[in-house]
Structures are given as C-alpha cells and as structure tokens.
Write an enzyme that holds these catalytic residues in place. Structure first.
Site, short mmCIF file in Angstrom:
data_model
loop_
_atom_site.label_atom_id
_atom_site.label_comp_id
_atom_site.label_asym_id
_atom_site.label_seq_id
_atom_site.Cartn_x
_atom_site.Cartn_y
_atom_site.Cartn_z
N CYS A 1 -18.80 27.77 103.54
CA CYS A 1 -19.11 26.41 104.00
C CYS A 1 -20.28 26.44 105.00
O CYS A 1 -20.76 27.49 105.39
CB CYS A 1 -17.89 25.77 104.64
SG CYS A 1 -17.32 26.64 106.11
N CYS B 1 -19.55 28.43 108.09
CA CYS B 1 -19.62 29.87 107.82
C CYS B 1 -21.07 30.35 107.90
O CYS B 1 -21.36 31.38 108.52
CB CYS B 1 -19.03 30.19 106.46
SG CYS B 1 -17.29 29.77 106.28
#
Length: 78
Positions: free
Chosen positions: A10, A13
C-alpha cells in the site's frame, strides 16, 4: 543489517520504505531493504496492523509510518 518492510504494498508501505532508506542514508548505514507482502510471513512476526518494520529479524515497529527523524533514532546503534 537486514531491514524488512511488512505490508501488502500500500501507499503507507511504500512511504515507510522511502523514509527507511532516507534514515539509513542519514546514519551512513549500508542495509538491505526487503519488501515482504506474503501474509503468512507477515503473520509469522505477530504483526496485527501494517505496515511493519523488522530489523535483523526483530519486529521493531507496526501499524504506523514514523518520520525520517523517528526512524533514524529507532535505527541508530542497531
């Protein structure tokens, strides 16, 4: 030093990966950064909320994206 960023890939991340690289560069540390998206491997670290940060096989952070300064302090001396 081996650093793993745990998460599904994501935006948070990716931000954690970028900030971790910046923190390591500020410290002059040469580290391998591995992005881990395998749910089984993530669960193996006991992480309940992503993203997570693992340093030398120890979970040191989970569920948030700290600033570069906070990461620098976290990684200093490891």
């Amino acid at each position: 030093m081996i650093v793993k960023v745990l998460g599904p890939g994501c935006r948070n991340c990716h931000t954690l990966v970028t900030r971790t690289r910046e923190a390591l560069a500020a410290l002059g540390e040469d580290a391998e950064i591995i992005e881990v998206s395998d749910i089984g491997e993530i669960a193996g670290y006991g992480l309940m909320k992503t993203p997570g940060l693992v340093v030398d096989d120890e979970l040191v952070l989970g569920g948030k994206v700290p600033t570069v300064r906070q990461l620098t302090e976290l990684l200093r001396g490891r």
